[in-house]
Design a protein around this motif. Structure first.
Motif, mmCIF file in Angstrom:
data_model
loop_
_atom_site.group_PDB
_atom_site.id
_atom_site.type_symbol
_atom_site.label_atom_id
_atom_site.label_comp_id
_atom_site.label_asym_id
_atom_site.label_seq_id
_atom_site.Cartn_x
_atom_site.Cartn_y
_atom_site.Cartn_z
ATOM 1 N N ARG A 291 -49.894 20.862 -3.118
ATOM 2 C CA ARG A 291 -49.440 21.917 -2.193
ATOM 3 C C ARG A 291 -49.031 21.317 -0.852
ATOM 4 N NH1 ARG A 291 -53.950 26.619 -3.045
ATOM 5 N NH2 ARG A 291 -52.947 27.644 -4.807
ATOM 6 N N GLN B 298 -47.930 18.268 -0.342
ATOM 7 C CA GLN B 298 -46.669 17.552 -0.531
ATOM 8 C C GLN B 298 -45.485 18.508 -0.594
ATOM 9 O OE1 GLN B 298 -47.183 15.209 -4.057
ATOM 10 N NE2 GLN B 298 -48.408 13.622 -3.022
ATOM 11 N N VAL B 299 -45.647 19.628 -1.278
ATOM 12 C CA VAL B 299 -44.571 20.609 -1.388
ATOM 13 C C VAL B 299 -44.253 21.187 -0.013
ATOM 14 C CG1 VAL B 299 -43.956 22.884 -2.323
ATOM 15 C CG2 VAL B 299 -44.974 21.160 -3.810
ATOM 16 N N SER B 300 -45.288 21.490 0.770
ATOM 17 C CA SER B 300 -45.053 22.065 2.095
ATOM 18 C C SER B 300 -44.365 21.075 3.027
ATOM 19 C CB SER B 300 -46.355 22.560 2.718
ATOM 20 O OG SER B 300 -47.179 21.455 3.027
ATOM 21 N N GLY C 36 -42.206 18.925 1.964
ATOM 22 C CA GLY C 36 -40.895 18.655 1.400
ATOM 23 C C GLY C 36 -40.822 17.352 0.630
ATOM 24 N N GLN C 37 -41.953 16.731 0.365
ATOM 25 C CA GLN C 37 -41.973 15.449 -0.334
ATOM 26 C C GLN C 37 -41.849 15.617 -1.844
ATOM 27 O OE1 GLN C 37 -45.611 13.575 0.821
ATOM 28 N NE2 GLN C 37 -44.931 13.205 2.925
ATOM 29 N N SER C 38 -42.222 16.774 -2.348
ATOM 30 C CA SER C 38 -42.229 16.984 -3.788
ATOM 31 C C SER C 38 -41.732 18.374 -4.114
ATOM 32 C CB SER C 38 -43.654 16.813 -4.325
ATOM 33 O OG SER C 38 -43.691 17.101 -5.698
ATOM 34 N N ASP C 39 -41.145 18.491 -5.280
ATOM 35 C CA ASP C 39 -40.701 19.792 -5.764
ATOM 36 C C ASP C 39 -41.431 20.064 -7.085
ATOM 37 O OD1 ASP C 39 -39.243 22.144 -5.729
ATOM 38 O OD2 ASP C 39 -37.586 21.297 -6.874
ATOM 39 N N VAL D 128 -43.155 22.536 -8.622
ATOM 40 C CA VAL D 128 -43.553 23.924 -8.874
ATOM 41 C C VAL D 128 -44.210 24.056 -10.242
ATOM 42 C CG1 VAL D 128 -42.723 26.298 -9.094
ATOM 43 C CG2 VAL D 128 -41.737 24.789 -7.374
#
Length: 101
Positions: free
Chosen positions: A29, A31-33, A35-38, A40
């Protein structure tokens, strides 16, 4: 992790797996916030895995899987038998309403 594998874990292993999955979910979570990972799909999988682990732990706590449920009466033994016989003997009567009501 598959449901069969989760069910085969001991209680301690189940708790450790829950902590590990929760930590992975936290990191993903983050990393997603940032922008490092997508990831989902991985987020969904981890949430589902944590839910399954918690469900199985709760089932074990309650003794739901493989345990027989017995009706436990709070009435004394003699009165419980009488109450059961009365409940079986009584049949609900259906009242018909008239057109004037």
């Amino acid at each position: 992790m598959e449901l069969a594998k989760i069910r085969s874990l001991s209680d301690d292993e189940l708790l450790a797996q829950e902590k590990t999955s929760a930590e992975q979910l936290f990191r993903l979570r983050f990393q997603v916030s940032m922008g490092q990972s997508d990831g989902v799909k991985k987020l969904r999988e981890l949430r589902k895995e944590i839910a399954q682990i918690k469900t199985i732990a709760r089932e074990r706590e309650l003794g739901v899987r493989g345990a027989k449920h017995e009706l436990v009466s709070t009435l004394p033994a003699g009165e419980a038998k009488k109450a059961t016989k009365k409940a079986v003997a009584k049949k609900p009567s259906a009242k018909k309403k008239g057109a004037g009501e």
